[in-house]
Design a protein around this motif. Sequence first.
Motif, PDB file in Angstrom:
ATOM      1  N   UNK A   2      37.364  27.108  40.497  1.00 49.82           N
ATOM      2  CA  UNK A   2      37.382  27.938  41.702  1.00 49.82           C
ATOM      3  C   UNK A   2      35.957  28.311  42.110  1.00 49.82           C
ATOM      4  N   UNK A   3      35.660  28.133  43.383  1.00 49.73           N
ATOM      5  CA  UNK A   3      34.325  28.482  43.882  1.00 49.73           C
ATOM      6  C   UNK A   3      34.256  29.971  44.183  1.00 49.73           C
ATOM      7  N   UNK A  19      37.480  38.660  53.186  1.00 47.22           N
ATOM      8  CA  UNK A  19      38.030  38.538  51.839  1.00 47.22           C
ATOM      9  C   UNK A  19      39.429  37.923  51.870  1.00 47.22           C
ATOM     10  N   UNK A  20      40.256  38.400  52.787  1.00 44.49           N
ATOM     11  CA  UNK A  20      41.631  37.912  52.879  1.00 44.49           C
ATOM     12  C   UNK A  20      41.672  36.420  53.221  1.00 44.49           C
ATOM     13  N   UNK A  25      42.235  30.700  51.135  1.00 46.66           N
ATOM     14  CA  UNK A  25      41.814  29.303  51.043  1.00 46.66           C
ATOM     15  C   UNK A  25      41.496  28.897  49.611  1.00 46.66           C
ATOM     16  N   UNK A  26      41.694  29.816  48.658  1.00 50.60           N
ATOM     17  CA  UNK A  26      41.507  29.474  47.256  1.00 50.60           C
ATOM     18  C   UNK A  26      40.185  29.878  46.655  1.00 50.60           C
ATOM     19  N   UNK A 111      35.710  29.232  58.330  1.00 48.46           N
ATOM     20  CA  UNK A 111      36.067  28.304  57.262  1.00 48.46           C
ATOM     21  C   UNK A 111      35.341  26.969  57.417  1.00 48.46           C
ATOM     22  N   UNK A 112      35.149  26.544  58.663  1.00 51.09           N
ATOM     23  CA  UNK A 112      34.431  25.284  58.889  1.00 51.09           C
ATOM     24  C   UNK A 112      32.994  25.380  58.408  1.00 51.09           C
TER      25      UNK A 112
END
Length: 243
Positions: A2-3, A19-20, A25-26, A111-112
């Motif tokens: 996990x990153x 944070x959410x 996204x893991x 996220x991108x």
Amino acid sequence: MTQRLLVIEDEPTLSRLLSYNLSSEGFEVVVADHGQIGYDTAKSQEFDLILLDLMLPGMNGIEILSKLRGEGSKTPVIILTAKNAEEEVVQGLKAGADDYITKPFGVAELLARVTAVLRRTSGGHEDREPSPEEREDAQITLGPLSIYPEKYEVTLNGEAIVLRPKEFEVLLYLARKPGVVMTRDDLMNAVWGFDYIGGQRTVDVHVSSLRKKLELDPGSVYIDSIRGVGYKLVVNKKKTVHH
């Protein structure tokens, strides 16, 4: 594995949102809501990426970033800036940020950018075999300029020049083909990656900063602008001597 991401943001609603969505996204997410706490956390723990607000209590984002980079940290950093705050972006990039995102932003853009920066910077670098090009240039010497790619060190006339990681990579890319014009797209793709979302302004900021640091001997080494095209590294290996 996990990153781990560190979010340094003092606005509660935004930090919870970050944070959410990142946790969904893991990613493992650690949040700090104060500049000094964020800096201490970044120093004491290992992270794959830091999301850093610039306006923070205790210690602002530029101070945090400058201190981390000055201490040798290469953890990628995405700065969070206000809309129309170009000067903040320039300062952040000069201080060593890998990318920036302007508030307000959507989850998809966030996220991108996180995914793109992690793809360029995480994993692989230490475990992979060096390329033939990398093996050949354990040291690059161009007149008074010496570049040591494996150590991220540069000297000009024997005097060390301190460069940010991205400044170093821009110089290295230009130095591998001295006198050859490199377009902004060439530099963007080579240093930041094909999937970098930021604009070409990023390249100009880093070149401008590099120029100032090469002024120790501007007659021997300088970066020339080719209007509408890009940049090239000019090295005069032999100065003209006037009698």
